[in-house]
Motif scaffolding. Structure first.
Motif, PDB file in Angstrom:
ATOM      1  N   ASP A 178     -25.144  15.170  -8.153  1.00 32.97           N
ATOM      2  CA  ASP A 178     -24.651  15.476  -6.816  1.00 32.97           C
ATOM      3  C   ASP A 178     -24.469  14.185  -6.016  1.00 32.97           C
ATOM      4  O   ASP A 178     -25.420  13.440  -5.769  1.00 32.97           O
ATOM      5  N   GLU A 179     -23.228  13.894  -5.621  1.00 37.30           N
ATOM      6  CA  GLU A 179     -22.912  12.599  -5.022  1.00 37.30           C
ATOM      7  C   GLU A 179     -23.616  12.378  -3.686  1.00 37.30           C
ATOM      8  O   GLU A 179     -24.034  11.255  -3.377  1.00 37.30           O
ATOM      9  N   SER A 180     -23.736  13.412  -2.894  1.00 38.50           N
ATOM     10  CA  SER A 180     -24.399  13.234  -1.598  1.00 38.50           C
ATOM     11  C   SER A 180     -25.876  12.922  -1.786  1.00 38.50           C
ATOM     12  O   SER A 180     -26.446  12.106  -1.041  1.00 38.50           O
ATOM     13  N   ARG A 181     -26.489  13.557  -2.770  1.00 38.36           N
ATOM     14  CA  ARG A 181     -27.900  13.279  -3.043  1.00 38.36           C
ATOM     15  C   ARG A 181     -28.082  11.860  -3.557  1.00 38.36           C
ATOM     16  O   ARG A 181     -29.026  11.161  -3.165  1.00 38.36           O
ATOM     17  N   LYS A 183     -26.251   9.280  -2.822  1.00 37.80           N
ATOM     18  CA  LYS A 183     -26.106   8.376  -1.681  1.00 37.80           C
ATOM     19  C   LYS A 183     -27.383   8.335  -0.847  1.00 37.80           C
ATOM     20  O   LYS A 183     -27.799   7.269  -0.379  1.00 37.80           O
ATOM     21  N   ASP A 184     -28.009   9.487  -0.673  1.00 34.35           N
ATOM     22  CA  ASP A 184     -29.273   9.516   0.064  1.00 34.35           C
ATOM     23  C   ASP A 184     -30.351   8.710  -0.657  1.00 34.35           C
ATOM     24  O   ASP A 184     -31.116   7.971  -0.036  1.00 34.35           O
ATOM     25  N   GLN A 186     -29.882   6.231  -2.636  1.00 37.75           N
ATOM     26  CA  GLN A 186     -29.553   4.804  -2.568  1.00 37.75           C
ATOM     27  C   GLN A 186     -29.953   4.171  -1.242  1.00 37.75           C
ATOM     28  O   GLN A 186     -30.074   2.945  -1.154  1.00 37.75           O
ATOM     29  N   THR A 187     -30.149   4.981  -0.207  1.00 36.80           N
ATOM     30  CA  THR A 187     -30.627   4.415   1.050  1.00 36.80           C
ATOM     31  C   THR A 187     -32.115   4.066   0.980  1.00 36.80           C
ATOM     32  O   THR A 187     -32.607   3.272   1.784  1.00 36.80           O
TER      33      THR A 187
END
Length: 282
Positions: A178-181, A183-184, A186-187
């Motif tokens: 899941d791309e949004s997960r 990205k989270d 990676q923060t």
């Protein structure tokens, strides 16, 4: 990046190696395979009867293709001997914390100028659907060529194996996290490149998020991967890849002693035909 150097003989898996693996989700062992061993492997993978005859392509979302071939059960050819050596299998046991067996192996082939990307994913994101209850699984990624940013080396999110299994879905013919997960995550965690020289080996946890960019260089990027599951994490059903068989390890000189062997008897090879997978027995 936690890296360690192999100096021959038995590879001692130190407490520092175990700590780095548990913290980061991966370690690199430099020089695990020597040049003369890689020459044997190269000949075994490129000869007339090589396993590469069963390779198929996977397109990324940009239409670029990376080829691969995948097989269950080690058999007795050169690729099977690699997976059974102690410096691969026993190291995997020490890092994952128990007896392992060979789940499957694969050859990943990114050719010059054309090798496609692999999207962010966890191996257990696939393997969860192949009847494994737990992520007690590990991959040994052997660089056959120099792997760097230019030709699409692996990127990993350090420590992401501790995030648990992330939802996966189909992305342009591949299965990705899941791309949004991602990205989270990676923060909170570092994304790092993992450059490797030929013979270097990356051991990584099945829940470690990883990806690779396309190969836009004039050099190919091939890697041989052996995947292991803990023996107490047997699949509850046979789904494409192998069921549990005790792994008969061999010593670390076995590849040189055996020499080139392309006899594929005993393997089950997965092929992709018309976007469907089938298993063949050579």
């Amino acid at each position: 990046m936690a890296s360690f150097v192999y100096n021959g003989g038995e590879l001692e898996v130190s407490e520092d190696m175990k700590k780095a693996f548990n913290t980061d989700g991966y370690i690199v062992v430099k020089g695990l395979w020597r040049e003369k061993e890689l020459s044997v492997v190269e000949e075994a993978l490129t000869g007339e009867d090589a396993i590469t005859q069963y390779a198929y392509g996977n397109e990324d979302k940009d239409g670029k293709e990376a080829r691969m071939c995948i097989w269950s059960y080690t058999g007795n050819d050169t690729t099977g001997t690699i997976a059974r050596t102690r410096k691969m299998a026993y190291t995997a046991e020490q890092l994952i914390g128990g007896e392992v067996y060979h789940y499957h192996s694969k050859l990943m082939m990114k050719e010059a100028h054309s090798g496609g990307r692999f999207h962010w994913h966890q191996d257990y994101g696939y393997w969860y659907n192949f009847a494994f209850l737990f992520p007690d699984m590990i991959t040994a990624f052997v660089a056959l060529d120099k792997c760097d940013e230019e030709n699409g080396c692996l990127q990993v999110i350090r420590g992401s194996h501790r995030c648990g299994r992330i939802g996966h879905g189909v992305m342009a013919g591949q299965v990705g996290a899941d791309e949004s997960r991602v990205k989270d995550i990676q923060t909170a965690l570092d994304t790092v490149y993992v450059p490797l020289s030929p013979g270097d080996t990356l051991f990584f946890h099945a829940n470690l998020l990883h990806c690779s960019a396309p190969n836009t260089s004039p050099r190919r990027r091939w890697a041989l991967l052996s995947c292991y599951s803990r023996a107490d994490n047997k699949p509850y059903d046979k789904v494409i890849c192998s069921e549990y068989r005790p792994l008969e390890m061999t010593d670390n000189e076995a590849v040189l002693r055996q020499g080139v062997n392309c006899d594929l008897d005993g393997k089950e090879i997965t092929m992709k035909v018309n976007n469907e997978y089938k298993v063949v027995r050579p």
